[in-house]
Design a protein around this motif. Sequence first.
Motif, PDB file in Angstrom:
ATOM      1  N   TYR A  75       3.097   1.823   7.599  1.00 20.05           N
ATOM      2  CA  TYR A  75       2.294   1.336   6.668  1.00 20.05           C
ATOM      3  C   TYR A  75       2.223  -0.305   6.847  1.00 20.05           C
ATOM      4  O   TYR A  75       3.114  -0.848   7.142  1.00 20.05           O
ATOM      5  CB  TYR A  75       3.128   1.369   5.226  1.00 20.05           C
ATOM      6  CG  TYR A  75       2.350   0.562   4.050  1.00 20.05           C
ATOM      7  CD1 TYR A  75       1.310   1.115   3.155  1.00 20.05           C
ATOM      8  CD2 TYR A  75       2.851  -0.654   3.608  1.00 20.05           C
ATOM      9  CE1 TYR A  75       0.818   0.407   2.221  1.00 20.05           C
ATOM     10  CE2 TYR A  75       2.292  -1.415   2.552  1.00 20.05           C
ATOM     11  CZ  TYR A  75       1.332  -0.811   1.943  1.00 20.05           C
ATOM     12  OH  TYR A  75       0.768  -1.370   0.944  1.00 20.05           O
ATOM     13  N   MET A 124       9.362  -4.033  -1.692  1.00 25.30           N
ATOM     14  CA  MET A 124       8.332  -4.188  -1.184  1.00 25.30           C
ATOM     15  C   MET A 124       8.078  -2.501  -0.549  1.00 25.30           C
ATOM     16  O   MET A 124       6.867  -1.985  -0.810  1.00 25.30           O
ATOM     17  CB  MET A 124       8.297  -5.048   0.111  1.00 25.30           C
ATOM     18  CG  MET A 124       7.088  -4.923   0.850  1.00 25.30           C
ATOM     19  SD  MET A 124       7.117  -3.635   2.277  1.00 25.30           S
ATOM     20  CE  MET A 124       5.577  -3.504   2.594  1.00 25.30           C
ATOM     21  N   ALA A 179       5.010  -0.108  -1.627  1.00 22.84           N
ATOM     22  CA  ALA A 179       4.233   0.598  -0.904  1.00 22.84           C
ATOM     23  C   ALA A 179       4.046   2.096  -1.032  1.00 22.84           C
ATOM     24  O   ALA A 179       3.125   2.686  -0.970  1.00 22.84           O
ATOM     25  CB  ALA A 179       4.688   0.265   0.736  1.00 22.84           C
ATOM     26  N   SER A 227       1.672   3.247  -3.636  1.00 21.29           N
ATOM     27  CA  SER A 227       0.123   2.843  -3.311  1.00 21.29           C
ATOM     28  C   SER A 227      -0.595   3.998  -2.880  1.00 21.29           C
ATOM     29  O   SER A 227       0.203   5.115  -2.478  1.00 21.29           O
ATOM     30  CB  SER A 227       0.329   1.806  -2.078  1.00 21.29           C
ATOM     31  OG  SER A 227       0.424   2.489  -0.765  1.00 21.29           O
ATOM     32  N   ILE A 249       5.998  -7.103   5.159  1.00 22.01           N
ATOM     33  CA  ILE A 249       4.536  -6.904   4.954  1.00 22.01           C
ATOM     34  C   ILE A 249       3.992  -5.254   5.484  1.00 22.01           C
ATOM     35  O   ILE A 249       2.802  -5.119   5.553  1.00 22.01           O
ATOM     36  CB  ILE A 249       3.621  -7.844   5.373  1.00 22.01           C
ATOM     37  CG1 ILE A 249       3.729  -8.110   6.804  1.00 22.01           C
ATOM     38  CG2 ILE A 249       3.794  -9.104   4.819  1.00 22.01           C
ATOM     39  CD1 ILE A 249       2.669  -7.560   7.898  1.00 22.01           C
ATOM     40  N   GLY A 250       5.312  -4.712   6.137  1.00 18.89           N
ATOM     41  CA  GLY A 250       4.746  -3.312   6.590  1.00 18.89           C
ATOM     42  C   GLY A 250       6.154  -2.645   6.931  1.00 18.89           C
ATOM     43  O   GLY A 250       7.210  -3.213   7.142  1.00 18.89           O
ATOM     44  N   SER A 283       0.484  -3.828   4.752  1.00 23.61           N
ATOM     45  CA  SER A 283      -0.004  -4.266   3.351  1.00 23.61           C
ATOM     46  C   SER A 283      -1.344  -4.531   3.526  1.00 23.61           C
ATOM     47  O   SER A 283      -1.890  -4.964   4.472  1.00 23.61           O
ATOM     48  CB  SER A 283       0.846  -5.407   3.029  1.00 23.61           C
ATOM     49  OG  SER A 283       0.157  -6.299   2.046  1.00 23.61           O
TER      50      SER A 283
END
Length: 191
Positions: free
Chosen positions: A121, A32, A36, A39, A102-103, A123
């Motif tokens: 960050y 994950m 990130a 991205s 998720i972050g 998501s």
Amino acid sequence: MANPIPVREWRREVKGVEYLISTCFDLLDLEMINNAFESEEMYWAKRLDIPTLQLMLQHSTTLGVYEVPPTVPPPATISEPSTPRTPSPSTDGPSQPTPKQIGLARFITDHVSTCYLTDVYISPSHRGLDLGKWLVACCGEVIEAMPALRRAFLVATPGKGTEFYGKELGFWDAGEESGKIAVMTRRGFAL
């Protein structure tokens, strides 16, 4: 390398979903984090090979943001498993759900006097829930816990980024201290 600071955790429910922020290294999802880094939102970062990513994270304090799936409720009684004569993991009580990362936000710090906040960050699928503000507030608690803090740093986008971190963490543009300090940088070869 063991992190000298004990694990810290914060929990919050948003729209019926439980979220967790934790400094526990073992919860971090390397895939994950690398996604990130690839991205557009994290234009300053890039995917790292797993050994390099692990080394970087071992030498950082990372606040992971996680969506916590609901726990499986236990059966009515231990003597009444869900299916007779069939082993059931539910007879041992509720299973621990695996949180989904998720972050994140990452500190490079000595845990006493200096820290650099980077890689903040959330998501895209979890934005708009104020999880980013909550994450930054938790970062503020980490900063405030440093006993002899001289200076905390971050690099932010001019305008919106500097306004946000100024409001949420009390940061200001070091250029405002002209003649007192000079913040200097050198771009890495990896970028």
